[in-house]
Enzyme design. Structure first.
Site, PDB file in Angstrom:
ATOM      1  N   HIS A 170     -30.245  -7.738  46.593  1.00  0.00           N
ATOM      2  CA  HIS A 170     -30.817  -8.708  47.115  1.00  0.00           C
ATOM      3  C   HIS A 170     -30.120  -9.163  48.364  1.00  0.00           C
ATOM      4  CE1 HIS A 170     -33.272  -9.714  43.219  1.00  0.00           C
ATOM      5  NE2 HIS A 170     -34.075  -9.038  44.161  1.00  0.00           N
ATOM      6  N   ARG A 207     -46.174  -5.746  50.856  1.00  0.00           N
ATOM      7  CA  ARG A 207     -45.908  -5.834  49.313  1.00  0.00           C
ATOM      8  C   ARG A 207     -46.894  -6.836  48.619  1.00  0.00           C
ATOM      9  NH1 ARG A 207     -40.953  -6.063  52.079  1.00  0.00           N
ATOM     10  NH2 ARG A 207     -40.952  -8.540  52.199  1.00  0.00           N
ATOM     11  N   ARG A 244     -49.488  -1.734  49.952  1.00  0.00           N
ATOM     12  CA  ARG A 244     -48.922  -0.794  48.626  1.00  0.00           C
ATOM     13  C   ARG A 244     -49.505  -1.594  47.691  1.00  0.00           C
ATOM     14  NH1 ARG A 244     -42.643  -1.164  47.722  1.00  0.00           N
ATOM     15  NH2 ARG A 244     -43.270  -3.526  47.107  1.00  0.00           N
ATOM     16  N   ASN A 278     -35.288   3.616  49.463  1.00  0.00           N
ATOM     17  CA  ASN A 278     -34.446   2.988  48.359  1.00  0.00           C
ATOM     18  C   ASN A 278     -34.450   3.669  47.069  1.00  0.00           C
ATOM     19  OD1 ASN A 278     -33.847   0.965  50.331  1.00  0.00           O
ATOM     20  ND2 ASN A 278     -35.045  -0.554  49.160  1.00  0.00           N
ATOM     21  N   ASP A 279     -35.655   3.897  46.534  1.00  0.00           N
ATOM     22  CA  ASP A 279     -35.641   4.660  45.390  1.00  0.00           C
ATOM     23  C   ASP A 279     -35.360   6.198  45.553  1.00  0.00           C
ATOM     24  OD1 ASP A 279     -36.327   2.777  43.154  1.00  0.00           O
ATOM     25  OD2 ASP A 279     -38.300   2.560  43.951  1.00  0.00           O
ATOM     26  N   ARG A 335     -29.114   1.388  41.261  1.00  0.00           N
ATOM     27  CA  ARG A 335     -29.125   0.661  42.462  1.00  0.00           C
ATOM     28  C   ARG A 335     -28.133  -0.395  42.585  1.00  0.00           C
ATOM     29  NH1 ARG A 335     -35.445  -0.342  44.479  1.00  0.00           N
ATOM     30  NH2 ARG A 335     -35.340  -1.632  42.662  1.00  0.00           N
TER      31      ARG A 335
END
Length: 544
Positions: free
Chosen positions: A184, A281, A317, A429-430, A440
């Site tokens: 974050h 998002r 998304r 990221n993933d 992560r």
């Protein structure tokens, strides 16, 4: 001068004195006896409710990723499971503050063992506990230092509640001991345009008021002479002004177009000069609720964003939630390893109405506006999943369907996915997490989560080659696209668009404008041939 090294997660440079985040309140050595268990339970619940309310209030004061993060944390503070665990501790003889501390510690351990998104939330739980304990003990809430001058904030880690309300006028940069590229701290620092370095273990050795320079691109933190700080800040400000003056669409020096799009959570995140949205998002609509939003609620929210974009592109998304981002009303079973479980598109297997309702709302908003609406599904792993999603999108009356590439299987079979969908978008990221098998939130493995890892770049290249063969777009919507150096590598690999937080756009636009497409291809070869992420970054930086 001494130099510390971490992972640069938010580009930019600044300099100033470091000041450390105040430690959380400590429990007294001796716990008081519990004479009235009901009163202790009531006090604990009141403290947790107060924390949840404060987090919701902070969420209402911000937007985009910060609001989503704080809403999620507020849900955790108000969760009945936590309240039940606290009550059980009181029943065993623990006073309210101790019961909360013990229950939080137990849940943190559980979350850490679950890994993935739950492991990320362990730090959020600790912050909830610290705030509730401070309330019960009558101590000041954990918070930011106030040295009376602009400063570089250092910390073990930062909670969403602290990071979301940082004032860039006071905080020059962020350096944390823990955290990784998808923490974050990283996400919110990028959203605010603050240089940030995470995973820097030696930062805890710096005494308050030590003057450092921070490079959020390279990850270097250097102790400097105090007289140098003003000059570094002035040069950084001049660079930002120069970059901000560059306008127009993204393109290389020889005119090759590279649309620079935004990652947003709503209309408030848009900028006037944005070429479009590469990642909308939609989770914010589903958080902090006891039931799913109605089709009408969703359509109203989507219409607001689509209308603000005019005729520009927006890539929506569909809900990226599931067992790894708990939404109780989805009715999903608990899993031992949520990171590898029912999340993203997989939620439709158990609850297809969530997807069909969302597509209906998106289609309604698209028909009421002029935006170019594309829709993509998260966590697509197979061509069959891509085909099923494309069919659902078209059945809803939407013309353009895509798939996110977040797992190696999707990257390796990108060409087969593109037989069914109109585009793919890479979530770095993933993709990094699953490719390197690195959680992560594991600070010890943060170097493996670096999107400069050559193995990840190889998979990006595979997707780009598939796109060229199929004649279809391949974008990157992970925040790695906002790295001015890595953006050149992505373009050199064949990526056709880049999507990022708004503050990252000027630097990426300027970086692209300074090199030709052929030069980007050369830089891509250098990065892919490197033995590791740090070498790749350094080798590319040395040739610019």
């Amino acid at each position: 001068m001494p130099e510390l090294v971490g992972i640069g997660v938010s580009p930019g440079r600044s300099a100033g004195p470091v000041f450390r985040l105040a430690p959380p309140p400590a429990l007294p050595e001796v716990a008081p006896p519990v004479t009235d268990p009901d009163a202790e339970v009531a006090a604990a619940r009141s403290a947790l409710a107060g924390v949840a309310a404060a987090l919701r209030a902070r969420a209402a004061s911000v937007s985009g990723a910060a609001a989503e993060v704080l809403e999620t944390q507020a849900m955790m503070a108000a969760d009945s499971t936590l309240a039940t665990a606290v009550a059980a501790r009181v029943a065993r003889g623990s006073a309210a503050a101790w019961a909360i501390t013990e229950a939080i510690a137990e849940q943190r351990e559980t979350f850490a063992q679950l890994g993935g998104y739950f492991a990320e939330r362990a730090a959020d739980l600790a912050d909830i506990g610290d705030r509730a304990v401070a309330d019960l003990l009558g101590e000041p809430m954990p918070g930011l230092p106030s040295p009376g001058e602009p400063f570089v904030l250092t910390a073990e880690d930062l909670s969403p509640a602290d990071t979301a309300v940082l004032d860039p006028a006071d905080v020059l940069a962020i350096v944390t001991r823990r955290g990784g590229p998808t923490s974050h701290t990283a996400i919110l620092a990028r959203a605010m345009g603050l240089p940030a370095v995470v995973g820097c273990p030696d930062v805890v050795t710096l005494a308050d008021a030590t003057v450092v320079s921070v490079d959020g691109t390279t990850g270097q933190v250097t102790v400097i002479d105090p007289g140098e700080a003003a000059g570094i800040r002035e040069r950084a400000a001049a660079d930002r002004a120069r970059l901000a003056a560059l306008t127009g669409p993204g393109r290389t020096a020889d005119g090759h177009p590279v649309p620079l799009l935004l990652n947003v959570g709503g209309a408030a995140d848009l900028t006037d000069d944005a070429e479009g949205v590469g990642l909308f998002r939609t989770e914010f609509l589903f958080l902090g609720r006891t039931s799913a939003p109605t089709v009408a609620e969703q359509q109203a929210a989507y219409t607001e964003l689509f209308a603000a974009l005019g005729q520009r592109r927006v890539v929506v998304r569909t809900l990226d939630a599931g067992a790894d981002k708990p939404l109780p009303y989805l009715g999903l079973a608990q899993e031992e390893n949520p990171a590898l479980g029912v999340r993203g598109l997989r939620v439709a297997r158990a609850n297809p109405t969530v997807l069909t309702d969302q597509l209906t709302a998106i289609a309604g908003a698209a028909s009421a506006t002029d935006a170019q609406v594309w829709v993509m599904a998260p966590m697509v792993a197979t061509p069959a999943e891509a085909a099923g999603f494309a069919q659902a999108v078209r059945a809803a009356g939407l013309a353009v369907a895509g798939a996110m590439v977040e797992v190696p299987a999707a990257a390796l079979h990108a060409r087969r996915l593109l037989d069914h969908v109109d585009f793919v978008s890479i979530g770095t990221n993933d993709l990094s997490q699953y490719t390197l098998a690195a959680d992560r939130m594991s600070s010890d493995l943060a170097d493996l989560l670096d999107p400069w890892q050559p193995a990840v770049l190889d998979l990006v290249a595979t997707c780009a080659a598939a796109g060229r063969e199929a004649g279809k777009p391949v974008g990157v919507c992970g925040e790695a696209a906002g790295d001015p150096l890595l953006a050149l590598v992505f373009v050199g690999l064949g990526v056709t668009s880049l999507s990022m937080s708004a503050p990252s756009v000027p630097a990426v636009r300027a970086s692209l404008a300074g090199v030709t497409l052929e030069r980007c291809a050369e830089l891509a070869r250098i990065a892919v041939d490197a033995p590791d992420a740090r070498t790749a970054r350094q080798a590319v930086a040395a040739t610019i």
